[in-house]
Design a protein around this motif. Structure first.
Motif, PDB file in Angstrom:
ATOM      1  N   ARG A 112       0.806  -1.209   0.000  1.00  0.00           N
ATOM      2  CA  ARG A 112       0.000   0.000   0.000  1.00  0.00           C
ATOM      3  C   ARG A 112       0.850   1.275   0.000  1.00  0.00           C
ATOM      4  O   ARG A 112       0.496   2.263  -0.625  1.00  0.00           O
ATOM      5  CB  ARG A 112      -0.894  -0.010   1.233  1.00  0.00           C
ATOM      6  CG  ARG A 112      -2.055   0.917   1.150  1.00  0.00           C
ATOM      7  CD  ARG A 112      -2.954   0.758   2.337  1.00  0.00           C
ATOM      8  NE  ARG A 112      -3.403  -0.628   2.436  1.00  0.00           N
ATOM      9  CZ  ARG A 112      -4.112  -1.114   3.429  1.00  0.00           C
ATOM     10  NH1 ARG A 112      -4.463  -0.350   4.420  1.00  0.00           N
ATOM     11  NH2 ARG A 112      -4.489  -2.360   3.433  1.00  0.00           N
ATOM     12  N   GLU A 113       1.967   1.255   0.708  1.00  0.00           N
ATOM     13  CA  GLU A 113       2.788   2.463   0.827  1.00  0.00           C
ATOM     14  C   GLU A 113       3.758   2.655  -0.335  1.00  0.00           C
ATOM     15  O   GLU A 113       3.927   3.766  -0.816  1.00  0.00           O
ATOM     16  CB  GLU A 113       3.552   2.436   2.149  1.00  0.00           C
ATOM     17  CG  GLU A 113       2.630   2.552   3.344  1.00  0.00           C
ATOM     18  CD  GLU A 113       3.374   2.491   4.656  1.00  0.00           C
ATOM     19  OE1 GLU A 113       4.592   2.696   4.671  1.00  0.00           O
ATOM     20  OE2 GLU A 113       2.707   2.233   5.679  1.00  0.00           O
ATOM     21  N   THR A 114       4.396   1.570  -0.777  1.00  0.00           N
ATOM     22  CA  THR A 114       5.417   1.709  -1.821  1.00  0.00           C
ATOM     23  C   THR A 114       4.898   1.435  -3.221  1.00  0.00           C
ATOM     24  O   THR A 114       5.521   1.824  -4.198  1.00  0.00           O
ATOM     25  CB  THR A 114       6.598   0.746  -1.555  1.00  0.00           C
ATOM     26  OG1 THR A 114       6.121  -0.601  -1.678  1.00  0.00           O
ATOM     27  CG2 THR A 114       7.206   0.979  -0.186  1.00  0.00           C
ATOM     28  N   GLY A 115       3.776   0.705  -3.329  1.00  0.00           N
ATOM     29  CA  GLY A 115       3.245   0.337  -4.634  1.00  0.00           C
ATOM     30  C   GLY A 115       3.996  -0.822  -5.278  1.00  0.00           C
ATOM     31  O   GLY A 115       3.689  -1.240  -6.380  1.00  0.00           O
ATOM     32  N   ARG A 116       4.960  -1.372  -4.576  1.00  0.00           N
ATOM     33  CA  ARG A 116       5.774  -2.479  -5.082  1.00  0.00           C
ATOM     34  C   ARG A 116       5.068  -3.819  -4.869  1.00  0.00           C
ATOM     35  O   ARG A 116       4.321  -3.986  -3.907  1.00  0.00           O
ATOM     36  CB  ARG A 116       7.089  -2.479  -4.309  1.00  0.00           C
ATOM     37  CG  ARG A 116       8.237  -3.026  -5.085  1.00  0.00           C
ATOM     38  CD  ARG A 116       9.496  -2.924  -4.283  1.00  0.00           C
ATOM     39  NE  ARG A 116      10.010  -4.273  -4.185  1.00  0.00           N
ATOM     40  CZ  ARG A 116      11.058  -4.648  -3.510  1.00  0.00           C
ATOM     41  NH1 ARG A 116      11.734  -3.775  -2.825  1.00  0.00           N
ATOM     42  NH2 ARG A 116      11.449  -5.886  -3.492  1.00  0.00           N
ATOM     43  N   SER A 117       5.293  -4.752  -5.760  1.00  0.00           N
ATOM     44  CA  SER A 117       4.702  -6.083  -5.646  1.00  0.00           C
ATOM     45  C   SER A 117       5.103  -6.725  -4.325  1.00  0.00           C
ATOM     46  O   SER A 117       6.226  -6.567  -3.860  1.00  0.00           O
ATOM     47  CB  SER A 117       5.185  -6.959  -6.803  1.00  0.00           C
ATOM     48  OG  SER A 117       4.835  -8.306  -6.574  1.00  0.00           O
ATOM     49  N   ARG A 118       4.165  -7.482  -3.741  1.00  0.00           N
ATOM     50  CA  ARG A 118       4.463  -8.219  -2.513  1.00  0.00           C
ATOM     51  C   ARG A 118       4.870  -9.654  -2.827  1.00  0.00           C
ATOM     52  O   ARG A 118       5.104 -10.449  -1.919  1.00  0.00           O
ATOM     53  CB  ARG A 118       3.259  -8.196  -1.594  1.00  0.00           C
ATOM     54  CG  ARG A 118       3.004  -6.760  -1.098  1.00  0.00           C
ATOM     55  CD  ARG A 118       1.962  -6.669  -0.047  1.00  0.00           C
ATOM     56  NE  ARG A 118       2.339  -7.444   1.124  1.00  0.00           N
ATOM     57  CZ  ARG A 118       1.456  -7.861   2.031  1.00  0.00           C
ATOM     58  NH1 ARG A 118       0.190  -7.556   1.906  1.00  0.00           N
ATOM     59  NH2 ARG A 118       1.850  -8.570   3.068  1.00  0.00           N
ATOM     60  N   GLY A 119       4.944 -10.005  -4.113  1.00  0.00           N
ATOM     61  CA  GLY A 119       5.430 -11.327  -4.507  1.00  0.00           C
ATOM     62  C   GLY A 119       4.354 -12.389  -4.655  1.00  0.00           C
ATOM     63  O   GLY A 119       4.663 -13.557  -4.835  1.00  0.00           O
ATOM     64  N   PHE A 120       3.079 -11.981  -4.584  1.00  0.00           N
ATOM     65  CA  PHE A 120       2.012 -12.952  -4.814  1.00  0.00           C
ATOM     66  C   PHE A 120       0.815 -12.250  -5.446  1.00  0.00           C
ATOM     67  O   PHE A 120       0.756 -11.025  -5.507  1.00  0.00           O
ATOM     68  CB  PHE A 120       1.603 -13.671  -3.519  1.00  0.00           C
ATOM     69  CG  PHE A 120       0.894 -12.805  -2.511  1.00  0.00           C
ATOM     70  CD1 PHE A 120      -0.481 -12.794  -2.432  1.00  0.00           C
ATOM     71  CD2 PHE A 120       1.611 -12.004  -1.634  1.00  0.00           C
ATOM     72  CE1 PHE A 120      -1.140 -12.008  -1.503  1.00  0.00           C
ATOM     73  CE2 PHE A 120       0.971 -11.219  -0.689  1.00  0.00           C
ATOM     74  CZ  PHE A 120      -0.407 -11.217  -0.629  1.00  0.00           C
ATOM     75  N   GLY A 121      -0.118 -13.067  -5.935  1.00  0.00           N
ATOM     76  CA  GLY A 121      -1.302 -12.507  -6.566  1.00  0.00           C
ATOM     77  C   GLY A 121      -2.405 -13.539  -6.660  1.00  0.00           C
ATOM     78  O   GLY A 121      -2.255 -14.666  -6.184  1.00  0.00           O
ATOM     79  N   PHE A 122      -3.508 -13.133  -7.274  1.00  0.00           N
ATOM     80  CA  PHE A 122      -4.670 -14.007  -7.426  1.00  0.00           C
ATOM     81  C   PHE A 122      -5.199 -13.923  -8.846  1.00  0.00           C
ATOM     82  O   PHE A 122      -5.192 -12.856  -9.452  1.00  0.00           O
ATOM     83  CB  PHE A 122      -5.782 -13.605  -6.456  1.00  0.00           C
ATOM     84  CG  PHE A 122      -5.396 -13.795  -5.022  1.00  0.00           C
ATOM     85  CD1 PHE A 122      -5.506 -15.034  -4.419  1.00  0.00           C
ATOM     86  CD2 PHE A 122      -4.904 -12.730  -4.287  1.00  0.00           C
ATOM     87  CE1 PHE A 122      -5.133 -15.206  -3.095  1.00  0.00           C
ATOM     88  CE2 PHE A 122      -4.524 -12.891  -2.963  1.00  0.00           C
ATOM     89  CZ  PHE A 122      -4.643 -14.134  -2.366  1.00  0.00           C
ATOM     90  N   VAL A 123      -5.659 -15.058  -9.343  1.00  0.00           N
ATOM     91  CA  VAL A 123      -6.262 -15.126 -10.673  1.00  0.00           C
ATOM     92  C   VAL A 123      -7.614 -15.823 -10.515  1.00  0.00           C
ATOM     93  O   VAL A 123      -7.700 -16.853  -9.849  1.00  0.00           O
ATOM     94  CB  VAL A 123      -5.374 -15.933 -11.655  1.00  0.00           C
ATOM     95  CG1 VAL A 123      -6.050 -16.097 -12.993  1.00  0.00           C
ATOM     96  CG2 VAL A 123      -4.015 -15.277 -11.805  1.00  0.00           C
ATOM     97  N   GLU A 124      -8.655 -15.258 -11.104  1.00  0.00           N
ATOM     98  CA  GLU A 124      -9.969 -15.899 -11.133  1.00  0.00           C
ATOM     99  C   GLU A 124     -10.214 -16.400 -12.539  1.00  0.00           C
ATOM    100  O   GLU A 124     -10.063 -15.640 -13.502  1.00  0.00           O
ATOM    101  CB  GLU A 124     -11.065 -14.912 -10.738  1.00  0.00           C
ATOM    102  CG  GLU A 124     -11.156 -14.647  -9.267  1.00  0.00           C
ATOM    103  CD  GLU A 124     -12.364 -13.807  -8.908  1.00  0.00           C
ATOM    104  OE1 GLU A 124     -12.903 -13.101  -9.788  1.00  0.00           O
ATOM    105  OE2 GLU A 124     -12.755 -13.853  -7.740  1.00  0.00           O
TER     106      GLU A 124
END
Length: 81
Positions: A37-49
Motif C-alpha cells: 500500500r505504501e510503496t506500490g511495489r509487488s508483494r510477490g504474490f497474486g490471485f487469478v480468477e
C-alpha cells in the motif's frame, strides 16, 4: 469460477503479465498482483480468477519459471468446500 493463488512472483510482475500467462489455459475473469500500500511495489504474490481451465492452469503453471522464479500455483480456497 475458481480463485487461484500465485506465489513467488517476481517483483517486476504486473497484472497484465499474469492475465496473459493464465489465459493460455482458459478464460481469465481477473488477475491481480498484490502490491504494498505504501510503496506500490509487488508483494510477490497474486490471485487469478478463472471461469474455466483453472485445474489445468494449476497443474501446468505450478513450478513454471517467470523471470527465473518458479511460481507456486494453488487453489486459493484453504478449506475443503
Amino acid at each position: 469460477m475458481k480463485n487461484i493463488n500465485v506465489g513467488n512472483l517476481p517483483w517486476s510482475a504486473k497484472d497484465e503479465e499474469l492475465r496473459e500467462l493464465f489465459a493460455a489455459c482458459g478464460s481469465v475473469s481477473s488477475a491481480r498482483v498484490i502490491t504494498d500500500r505504501e510503496t506500490g511495489r509487488s508483494r510477490g504474490f497474486g490471485f487469478v480468477e478463472m471461469e474455466d481451465g483453472a485445474d489445468e492452469a494449476i497443474a501446468e503453471l505450478n513450478g513454471h519459471e517467470m523471470d527465473s522464479r518458479p511460481l507456486r500455483v494453488s487453489d486459493a480456497r484453504g478449506d475443503d468446500r
